[in-house]
Motif scaffolding. Structure first.
Motif: not given
Lengths: 218, 222
Positions: A66-67, A75, B167, B184, B187-188, B191-192
């Motif tokens: 999903g990312v 990361i 991003h 980060l 962001q994750a 997006y998730l």
């Protein structure tokens, strides 16, 4: 465009790009081998583990799928030094792609094992095998044949994802091509070669995957 | 971490915008071409062109396709800002995949349907529009929503050509504040949430809106 392509220049940069292609292939093959090892192990846990273990692995799979890969690469790139793991760009790239690849491999293995049907595992358990023996001696050997085609596909995806490693300055194909563009200010020649190199590598793998699929179907 | 959330929202908006516009454009072009591809004869030169296009899109990384368009547009005399280069690149990419979605959906309907309706006296055009396509469109929904999440993920790559999406926006903040890992992680999460809601919505459409008793197992196109 009236000016033709500078074929001399294209020949001149070919060795550099070929070396970079080799780096791309090395990274991708290493990634797939490592993700098979970890993915295989984790998918066994995903199938047989307790509720908590299964939930954690499920969450991990959702995360990797999903990312965006670019974000995951960043990361890993920034997180590894925080845990005092200092690797060069090449290995950082391998670790990042493996992290993503493991998520996909878990799903591939799980789907193929579940597609075998309950009869196999019921029979093995009834004969007195433990769940782990059932998985490793009965189910996985059968699933392996079906896993091969989607795994080749996964290698294709990894090669394409490895192009993203250019943003963390791994010297793979896309990065080297990009540098050539900015050093020589020659755009089209480099882009054509870059595209063709990817098409050759990925194309032959897609062909291999189809061949394996036809063979395992027969 | 909380205080930067509002500053990420414009980036999130651009991400959604770019992916949605590209998906819409690519669906118009790709599905249409895919349906045509399914009905053309094997010797038709159009097949060669479409197959070569699909091969190119599937055989090269998205970042390479984005670079090709980004560098090629000025050489061809086109002055576009990165936002539109990004949309064109994603559309170009997604249309290639959607040709395959359209073609596969039509071909999965089976020749018997076609033969049956022809023998009942329907014309070729009627058969395609009234018999094949209504069934095929239903089978396109699942892979199309999958394509939507692929596009959202691919849009993050547009950061390399300075499109100010999620991003890139987060990168700009983290290089000013040195809080790389925090941004980060944020962001994750963004997006998730985005991608999980897209796929939940897709499953809802599949199960409640389009449930026509065709059978669940049959419906899993992916």
């Amino acid at each position: 465009m009236t000016t033709g392509l500078d074929t001399g220049f294209m020949l001149e940069i070919l060795p550099k790009l070929l070396r970079a292609t080799w780096v791309t292939i090395q990274i991708s093959v290493l990634t797939v081998i490592l993700s098979c090892l970890f993915g295989g192990l984790l998918s066994a846990w995903r199938i047989l583990g307790g509720r908590v273990v299964r939930a954690v692995i499920y969450g991990f799979v959702e995360f990797t799928r999903g990312v965006p890969p670019l974000v995951q690469i960043a990361i890993i790139y920034f997180a590894l030094p925080r845990f005092d793991v200092v690797l060069n760009e090449f290995w950082t790239g391998v670790v990042a792609l493996t992290f993503i690849g493991v998520g996909y491999t878990i799903e591939i293995v799980r789907a193929q094992v579940e597609s075998l049907g309950r009869g196999q595992s019921d029979a093995a358990l009834a004969l007195g095998l433990t769940p782990w023996q059932t998985l490793f001696l009965v189910l996985l050997p059968q699933a392996l044949r079906r896993i091969l085609p989607p795994l080749t596909n996964e290698l294709v995806n990894v090669i394409k994802a490895s192009a993203l490693l250019s943003v963390i300055s791994v010297n793979e194909l896309t990065k080297v091509a990009n540098e050539l563009i900015f050093i020589h200010f020659v755009v089209i020649e480099v882009l054509i070669e870059l595209t063709f190199l990817y098409l050759i590598v990925v194309g032959s793998l897609m062909w291999l995957s189809r061949w394996l699929e036809r063979r395992s179907a027969a | 971490m909380i205080e930067v959330v509002p500053r990420l929202l414009p980036g999130l908006r651009t991400t959604i915008e770019v992916s949605a516009i590209s998906l819409a454009l690519a669906t118009l072009i790709g599905i249409w071409l895919g349906v045509i591809r399914a009905f053309t004869k094997a010797r038709n030169p159009l097949n060669w062109v479409l197959d070569a296009y699909v091969f190119f899109v599937r055989g090269t990384p998205i970042i390479v396709q984005i670079f090709v368009l980004f560098f090629l547009a000025p050489e061809l005399g086109l002055r576009l800002d990165p936002y539109w280069v990004g949309i064109i690149a994603l559309t170009f990419n997604s249309a290639g995949y959607q040709i395959e979605i359209g073609r596969a959906a039509v071909q999965s309907i089976g020749a018997a349907q076609f033969d049956a309706s022809r023998s009942l006296g329907l014309s070729r055009r009627q058969t395609i529009w009234l018999v094949i396509l209504p069934q095929a469109v239903r089978r396109m929904i699942a892979p199309l929503t999958n394509e939507m999440s692929q596009l959202i993920k691919a849009s993050s790559v547009l950061s390399v050509i300075t499109v100010f999406e999620l991003h890139k926006a987060a990168n700009a903040i983290s290089s000013a504040s040195y809080k790389y890992v925090e941004l980060l992680a944020l962001q994750a999460v963004f997006y998730l949430v985005l991608i999980l809601s897209v796929s939940r919505f897709a499953r809802w459409i599949e199960t409640s809106v389009l449930d026509t008793g065709e059978g669940g197992a049959d419906f899993q196109v992916r």
